[in-house]
Design a protein around this motif. Structure first.
Motif, PDB file in Angstrom:
ATOM      1  N   PHE A  96       0.824  -1.205   0.000  1.00 50.86           N
ATOM      2  CA  PHE A  96       0.000   0.000   0.000  1.00 50.86           C
ATOM      3  C   PHE A  96       0.864   1.264   0.000  1.00 50.86           C
ATOM      4  CE2 PHE A  96      -1.865   3.505   2.394  1.00 50.86           C
ATOM      5  CZ  PHE A  96      -3.002   3.754   1.648  1.00 50.86           C
ATOM      6  N   SER A  97       1.819   1.329   0.917  1.00 50.27           N
ATOM      7  CA  SER A  97       2.565   2.588   1.042  1.00 50.27           C
ATOM      8  C   SER A  97       3.486   2.803  -0.161  1.00 50.27           C
ATOM      9  CB  SER A  97       3.329   2.641   2.360  1.00 50.27           C
ATOM     10  OG  SER A  97       4.437   1.804   2.322  1.00 50.27           O
ATOM     11  N   ASP A  98       4.042   1.736  -0.726  1.00 47.37           N
ATOM     12  CA  ASP A  98       4.875   1.897  -1.929  1.00 47.37           C
ATOM     13  C   ASP A  98       4.052   2.419  -3.105  1.00 47.37           C
ATOM     14  OD1 ASP A  98       7.129   1.081  -0.654  1.00 47.37           O
ATOM     15  OD2 ASP A  98       7.100  -0.970  -1.436  1.00 47.37           O
ATOM     16  N   CYS A  99       2.877   1.840  -3.290  1.00 48.31           N
ATOM     17  CA  CYS A  99       2.028   2.280  -4.401  1.00 48.31           C
ATOM     18  C   CYS A  99       1.560   3.717  -4.189  1.00 48.31           C
ATOM     19  CB  CYS A  99       0.803   1.371  -4.539  1.00 48.31           C
ATOM     20  SG  CYS A  99       1.215  -0.267  -5.122  1.00 48.31           S
ATOM     21  N   PHE A 100       1.225   4.031  -2.945  1.00 43.95           N
ATOM     22  CA  PHE A 100       0.764   5.385  -2.645  1.00 43.95           C
ATOM     23  C   PHE A 100       1.876   6.403  -2.898  1.00 43.95           C
ATOM     24  CE2 PHE A 100       0.460   8.840   0.496  1.00 43.95           C
ATOM     25  CZ  PHE A 100      -0.707   9.415   0.060  1.00 43.95           C
ATOM     26  N   ASN A 101       3.052   6.133  -2.350  1.00 42.88           N
ATOM     27  CA  ASN A 101       4.180   7.056  -2.549  1.00 42.88           C
ATOM     28  C   ASN A 101       4.542   7.194  -4.020  1.00 42.88           C
ATOM     29  OD1 ASN A 101       5.165   8.412  -0.284  1.00 42.88           O
ATOM     30  ND2 ASN A 101       5.902   6.495   0.584  1.00 42.88           N
ATOM     31  N   GLY A 102       4.605   6.061  -4.708  1.00 43.49           N
ATOM     32  CA  GLY A 102       4.959   6.095  -6.124  1.00 43.49           C
ATOM     33  C   GLY A 102       3.985   6.920  -6.939  1.00 43.49           C
ATOM     34  N   VAL A 184      -3.701  13.178  -4.401  1.00 35.42           N
ATOM     35  CA  VAL A 184      -2.724  14.039  -3.740  1.00 35.42           C
ATOM     36  C   VAL A 184      -1.783  14.658  -4.773  1.00 35.42           C
ATOM     37  CG1 VAL A 184      -0.802  14.086  -2.113  1.00 35.42           C
ATOM     38  CG2 VAL A 184      -2.833  12.763  -1.579  1.00 35.42           C
ATOM     39  N   SER A 185      -1.325  13.852  -5.745  1.00 37.34           N
ATOM     40  CA  SER A 185      -0.322  14.336  -6.692  1.00 37.34           C
ATOM     41  C   SER A 185      -0.801  15.554  -7.476  1.00 37.34           C
ATOM     42  CB  SER A 185       0.083  13.220  -7.653  1.00 37.34           C
ATOM     43  OG  SER A 185      -0.912  13.025  -8.627  1.00 37.34           O
ATOM     44  N   THR A 186      -2.076  15.578  -7.837  1.00 37.36           N
ATOM     45  CA  THR A 186      -2.537  16.699  -8.656  1.00 37.36           C
ATOM     46  C   THR A 186      -2.555  18.008  -7.862  1.00 37.36           C
ATOM     47  OG1 THR A 186      -4.798  16.078  -8.155  1.00 37.36           O
ATOM     48  CG2 THR A 186      -3.936  15.365 -10.254  1.00 37.36           C
ATOM     49  N   PHE A 187      -2.650  17.899  -6.534  1.00 30.36           N
ATOM     50  CA  PHE A 187      -2.620  19.122  -5.726  1.00 30.36           C
ATOM     51  C   PHE A 187      -1.222  19.442  -5.222  1.00 30.36           C
ATOM     52  CE2 PHE A 187      -7.042  17.735  -5.308  1.00 30.36           C
ATOM     53  CZ  PHE A 187      -7.663  18.870  -5.771  1.00 30.36           C
ATOM     54  N   SER A 188      -0.477  18.380  -4.907  1.00 30.79           N
ATOM     55  CA  SER A 188       0.803  18.622  -4.243  1.00 30.79           C
ATOM     56  C   SER A 188       1.855  19.184  -5.179  1.00 30.79           C
ATOM     57  CB  SER A 188       1.314  17.336  -3.593  1.00 30.79           C
ATOM     58  OG  SER A 188       1.641  16.399  -4.585  1.00 30.79           O
ATOM     59  N   VAL A 189       1.657  19.091  -6.504  1.00 32.46           N
ATOM     60  CA  VAL A 189       2.661  19.672  -7.391  1.00 32.46           C
ATOM     61  C   VAL A 189       2.748  21.165  -7.172  1.00 32.46           C
ATOM     62  CG1 VAL A 189       2.734  18.001  -9.242  1.00 32.46           C
ATOM     63  CG2 VAL A 189       0.972  19.731  -9.255  1.00 32.46           C
ATOM     64  N   TYR A 191       1.540  22.896  -4.294  1.00 32.72           N
ATOM     65  CA  TYR A 191       1.900  23.169  -2.904  1.00 32.72           C
ATOM     66  C   TYR A 191       2.514  21.930  -2.281  1.00 32.72           C
ATOM     67  CZ  TYR A 191      -0.834  27.245  -3.843  1.00 32.72           C
ATOM     68  OH  TYR A 191      -1.291  28.403  -4.407  1.00 32.72           O
ATOM     69  N   LYS A 192       3.801  21.973  -2.119  1.00 31.38           N
ATOM     70  CA  LYS A 192       4.535  20.825  -1.622  1.00 31.38           C
ATOM     71  C   LYS A 192       4.160  20.476  -0.196  1.00 31.38           C
ATOM     72  CE  LYS A 192       9.231  20.390  -3.406  1.00 31.38           C
ATOM     73  NZ  LYS A 192      10.490  21.086  -3.167  1.00 31.38           N
ATOM     74  N   ASP A 193       3.539  21.418   0.516  1.00 28.44           N
ATOM     75  CA  ASP A 193       3.139  21.188   1.908  1.00 28.44           C
ATOM     76  C   ASP A 193       2.436  19.846   2.037  1.00 28.44           C
ATOM     77  OD1 ASP A 193       2.547  24.503   2.940  1.00 28.44           O
ATOM     78  OD2 ASP A 193       3.096  23.885   0.933  1.00 28.44           O
ATOM     79  N   LEU A 194       1.601  19.577   1.032  1.00 25.38           N
ATOM     80  CA  LEU A 194       0.772  18.388   1.077  1.00 25.38           C
ATOM     81  C   LEU A 194       1.634  17.120   1.089  1.00 25.38           C
ATOM     82  CD1 LEU A 194      -2.201  17.864   1.167  1.00 25.38           C
ATOM     83  CD2 LEU A 194      -2.242  17.706  -1.307  1.00 25.38           C
ATOM     84  N   GLU A 195       2.723  17.155   0.324  1.00 25.94           N
ATOM     85  CA  GLU A 195       3.612  15.983   0.291  1.00 25.94           C
ATOM     86  C   GLU A 195       4.235  15.741   1.655  1.00 25.94           C
ATOM     87  OE1 GLU A 195       6.468  16.601  -2.824  1.00 25.94           O
ATOM     88  OE2 GLU A 195       4.888  16.400  -4.341  1.00 25.94           O
ATOM     89  N   ASN A 196       4.731  16.821   2.269  1.00 23.27           N
ATOM     90  CA  ASN A 196       5.341  16.680   3.587  1.00 23.27           C
ATOM     91  C   ASN A 196       4.321  16.163   4.584  1.00 23.27           C
ATOM     92  OD1 ASN A 196       7.498  17.828   2.336  1.00 23.27           O
ATOM     93  ND2 ASN A 196       7.146  19.872   3.158  1.00 23.27           N
ATOM     94  N   PHE A 197       3.142  16.757   4.504  1.00 22.82           N
ATOM     95  CA  PHE A 197       2.080  16.373   5.416  1.00 22.82           C
ATOM     96  C   PHE A 197       1.727  14.905   5.245  1.00 22.82           C
ATOM     97  CE2 PHE A 197      -2.506  15.895   6.087  1.00 22.82           C
ATOM     98  CZ  PHE A 197      -2.563  16.175   7.436  1.00 22.82           C
ATOM     99  N   MET A 198       1.720  14.437   3.987  1.00 24.71           N
ATOM    100  CA  MET A 198       1.316  13.068   3.699  1.00 24.71           C
ATOM    101  C   MET A 198       2.247  12.042   4.320  1.00 24.71           C
ATOM    102  SD  MET A 198      -1.344  12.876   2.712  1.00 24.71           S
ATOM    103  CE  MET A 198      -2.726  12.575   1.801  1.00 24.71           C
ATOM    104  N   GLN A 199       3.535  12.391   4.455  1.00 22.60           N
ATOM    105  CA  GLN A 199       4.477  11.452   5.061  1.00 22.60           C
ATOM    106  C   GLN A 199       4.107  11.184   6.523  1.00 22.60           C
ATOM    107  OE1 GLN A 199       6.353   9.670   3.280  1.00 22.60           O
ATOM    108  NE2 GLN A 199       5.881  10.878   1.476  1.00 22.60           N
ATOM    109  N   TYR A 200       3.639  12.250   7.219  1.00 19.15           N
ATOM    110  CA  TYR A 200       3.201  12.063   8.608  1.00 19.15           C
ATOM    111  C   TYR A 200       1.896  11.287   8.651  1.00 19.15           C
ATOM    112  CZ  TYR A 200       6.872  15.222   9.801  1.00 19.15           C
ATOM    113  OH  TYR A 200       8.108  15.780   9.940  1.00 19.15           O
ATOM    114  N   PHE A 201       1.036  11.621   7.715  1.00 15.23           N
ATOM    115  CA  PHE A 201      -0.245  10.930   7.632  1.00 15.23           C
ATOM    116  C   PHE A 201      -0.025   9.427   7.451  1.00 15.23           C
ATOM    117  CE2 PHE A 201      -3.103   8.954   4.531  1.00 15.23           C
ATOM    118  CZ  PHE A 201      -4.288   8.933   5.261  1.00 15.23           C
ATOM    119  N   LEU A 202       0.936   9.094   6.576  1.00 17.28           N
ATOM    120  CA  LEU A 202       1.190   7.692   6.274  1.00 17.28           C
ATOM    121  C   LEU A 202       1.652   6.934   7.522  1.00 17.28           C
ATOM    122  CD1 LEU A 202       0.903   6.270   3.580  1.00 17.28           C
ATOM    123  CD2 LEU A 202       3.344   6.514   3.232  1.00 17.28           C
ATOM    124  N   ARG A 203       2.512   7.576   8.319  1.00  8.87           N
ATOM    125  CA  ARG A 203       2.994   6.936   9.530  1.00  8.87           C
ATOM    126  C   ARG A 203       1.854   6.715  10.510  1.00  8.87           C
ATOM    127  NH1 ARG A 203       8.288  10.179  11.312  1.00  8.87           N
ATOM    128  NH2 ARG A 203       8.727  10.638   9.116  1.00  8.87           N
TER     129      ARG A 203
END
Lengths: 282, 410
Positions: A96-102, A184-189, A191-203
């Motif tokens: 799940f997390s590999d596919c999500f991150n990729g 997420v990808s369509t928004f995070s391009v 505003y990168k904030d979302l990418e950083n935030f997602m790493q915490y969300f994933l944990r």
């Protein structure tokens, strides 16, 4: 006369969500295979153990889990042998997390290609998911080897009919991870904030899902919320493939299928609609 | 020329970029736009954006027919690369529509998607499929690709072990064997050594001569454009200024743009480029009155203010071609100078430079210390004979005497 004829292609400022060019996507299917091959080959070049890492990675993580959660913290495994319990959890969570991150980094990690050539951008997340699906397949060999060992030694393991659900479970996991990643990808391009935030969300999300603990320890108060997480019934059904005792939670599975269908469809549609537009922000 | 069928139609395309940094400020604007989009239908949000938008292209309309080889020319920043990227579907246009027929392949770079760790063979397939070929199509021309690249011996070696020359040759070899209806090329010719460039040009000419392919091409090198194209569009500040046969459009381009580059002159040191040691007064290149006549020498002149005395002042003139190779390095003598105005002059003799486009950089030094570099301050074109298709080999033609004599009679 030909001025008014039919055009093969059209580039306009806004892509309509229903302009999904399936034929084009199918024409490029060979490229998916190339990307998968590239990622598999390049990952294990210049390593001594080569593709053995595919098996070693989940095994090592599982051993760490067995040590920390099983032996030190002594969290219940609902009567499962702890190695099998953590391995099943790890395999499905890792996938799940590999596919999500990729999928989430589809644009950012392929910018150098996207800036030079057009192909349907959806090729990238699909090939990422395929790559991880291939890895999954190899990990399955490991999983069955271990479960056969337990069967042979007469431990509390049995193979149930639910193992035939496994392909469906992983298809659902893949769709869920990819759909979420694409959204997420369509928004995070921009505003990168979302990418950083997602790493915490994933944990955090890993601990909201029964990966390192059994669903039986969740208190009544949170049960409904707990089962609303689409990953929960998937993980539990996966584990139940090795034990006759656990009941399947059919309502939760039904809800999960619905939620995943919505997330996957909207992810793909939005990604397709914005695949060119996002380039302005990168 | 017989008009082929219409293959590309661009209708009023425009492209704007938002200026400034993406951050909290732009997020606020996005929210405002969404608000407008949802709640005040009819009135379009985002009018406030016009102040901080940069229009790289404005209202571009053209038709391209089958068999045309179209060159886009213009200064850096004129929008030609942006236009190429819009046609290639890298970025969406802000306004307008581009419609087309047939398969498009764009070569904005050679070797897109090459992976360092993979072998030459694996990269041929990867790159080929990225460019839109199918596996069986690549199988069919695999042998030709390898032969064209000349790297047979290394085909099963990871490309990270390749020299940059081999890498480029392999990459171009793949590109040369794709078979699109419309080919878009962005100065990919500006790679590799002169011999390989010649091979690439010949390949493009071969594709163009078939007559059923359409080629769109961007280049700074007027001689290549003249040689390859049968139609040229000249862009300036995001608009098409001229569109027509190569010679006429190129002439117009040179007249309009290059004149600024023949001369840069500043009245007072305060406004002039430079620093606390040196200020440029004038940099000038005087082209020959008669471009292809007998005495077609170029005179380069420069004058500058020295604001502090220099004991070992020298001037270096560097002449580059548009591929970025340094063709000449002219060093002045080193001498001591007092503050004040200093003048320099040099002549490039007739016929010394082969026909192409060139630019000039000036470097001022005091002994080993560089005082100031005035980069790309002048540019000029050396005219060639447009009828002859074969370019003179080599970068310069110094005209050293070469004698032939009959030693004996058989």
């Amino acid at each position: 006369m030909e001025e008014s004829g039919k055009w093969d292609w059209k580039i306009s400022p806004v892509q309509k969500w229903y302009d999904f060019n399936w034929q084009e996507f199918v024409r490029y299917r060979g490229l998916i295979r190339r990307f998968v091959k590239r990622d598999l080959l390049s990952n294990y070049h210049q390593t001594i153990m080569g593709s053995f890492w595919l098996v070693l990675q989940p095994l090592l993580t599982t051993l760490v889990f067995v040590l920390i959660f099983g032996n030190i913290m002594k969290i219940s495994t609902d009567g499962f042998p702890s190695l099998l319990f953590y391995l099943t959890g790890n395999i499905i969570w890792g996938f799940f997390s590999d596919c999500f991150n990729g999928s989430m980094y589809s644009f950012r990690h392929n910018l150098h290609i996207f800036k030079k050539i057009y192909f349907p951008r959806l090729i990238i997340p699909v090939s990422v998911v395929m790559t991880h699906a291939f890895r999954l397949l190899i990990q399955f060999v490991l999983l069955f080897a271990i479960s056969f060992y337990y069967l042979w030694t007469g431990d509390q393991v049995e193979l149930t009919w639910r193992i035939f659900l496994f392909p469906v479970l992983f298809l659902l996991t893949a769709c869920f991870a990819m759909g979420l990643g694409l959204l997420v990808s369509t928004f995070s391009v921009k505003y990168k904030d979302l990418e950083n935030f997602m790493q915490y969300f994933l944990r955090l999300y890993m601990f909201a899902t029964p990966i390192v603990y059994p669903s039986s320890i969740v208190s009544e108060k949170y049960k409904v919320l707990f089962w609303l997480n689409p990953l929960t019934p998937l993980v539990e059904t996966f584990k139940s493939g090795f034990s006759e005792q656990t009941e399947l939670n059919y309502p939760a599975l039904g809800i999960a299928v619905l939620v995943i269908a919505v997330i996957f469809t909207s992810g793909v549609v939005l990604f397709k609609k914005r695949e060119l537009k996002v380039m302005d922000y990168l | 020329m017989k008009a082929g069928k219409l293959v590309i139609r661009a209708e009023g395309i425009a492209k704007s970029y938002r200026l400034g940094i993406t951050g909290a400020g732009s997020f606020k604007k996005d929210l405002q736009d969404w608000w407008h989009a949802f709640f005040s239908s009819g009135k379009k949000g985002g009018e406030h954006q016009d102040n901080d938008a940069f229009w790289a292209l404005k209202d571009i309309t053209f038709d391209i027919r089958e068999g045309e080889v179209v060159g886009f020319i213009g200064k850096n920043g004129s929008g030609k690369s942006t236009l190429l990227k819009l046609i290639s579907r890298i970025y969406p246009p802000t306004e307008g529509v581009i419609k087309g027929r047939g398969k498009v392949v764009s070569l904005l770079e050679v070797g897109t998607g090459f992976h360092e760790e993979l072998t030459g063979r694996e990269n041929i397939y990867l790159n080929g499929e990225i460019l839109g070929m199918t596996t069986s199509q690549i199988n069919d021309c695999y042998k030709d690709i390898v032969a064209f690249s000349g790297v047979e011996k290394f085909i099963d070696t990871p490309v990270k072990r390749y020299s940059s020359g081999m890498y480029v040759r392999l990459a171009f070899a793949v590109a040369a064997h794709i078979d699109p209806d419309i080919l878009i090329i962005d100065e990919v010719l500006a790679v590799g050594d002169a011999g390989f460039q010649e091979k690439c040009l010949a390949k493009i000419q071969e594709i163009a001569s078939k007559g059923d392919k359409t080629i769109i091409f961007v280049s700074h090198d007027m001689n290549t454009v003249r040689r390859l194209c049968n139609r040229v569009m000249y862009l300036s500040e995001g608009s098409i200024i001229a569109d027509g046969p190569p010679d006429a459009v190129i002439q117009k381009y040179l007249k309009k743009e290059q004149i600024d580059y023949f001369l840069q002159e500043y009245d007072s040191p305060e406004q002039a480029p430079g620093n606390d040691r040196i200020r440029i007064k004038k940099a000038q290149i005087i082209p020959p009155a008669e471009p292809s006549g007998k005495d077609s020498s170029f005179v380069i002149k420069a004058s500058f203010w020295l604001t502090k005395p220099a004991t070992r002042l020298s001037l270096t003139i560097l002449v580059y071609n548009f591929m970025g190779d340094c063709i000449l390095n002219l060093d002045s003598e080193t001498a001591g100078f007092d503050t004040g105005l200093i003048e320099a002059r040099s002549v490039l003799p007739a016929g010394f430079l082969n026909p192409s486009s060139y630019y000039v950089t000036l470097i001022f030094s005091d002994g080993p210390d560089q005082l100031f570099e005035f980069p790309v301050c002048l540019s000029f074109d050396v005219a060639g004979h447009t009828e002859s298709f074969s370019r003179a080999k080599g970068l310069v033609n110094p005209g050293f005497p070469l004698l032939l004599k009959q030693a004996s009679i058989a």
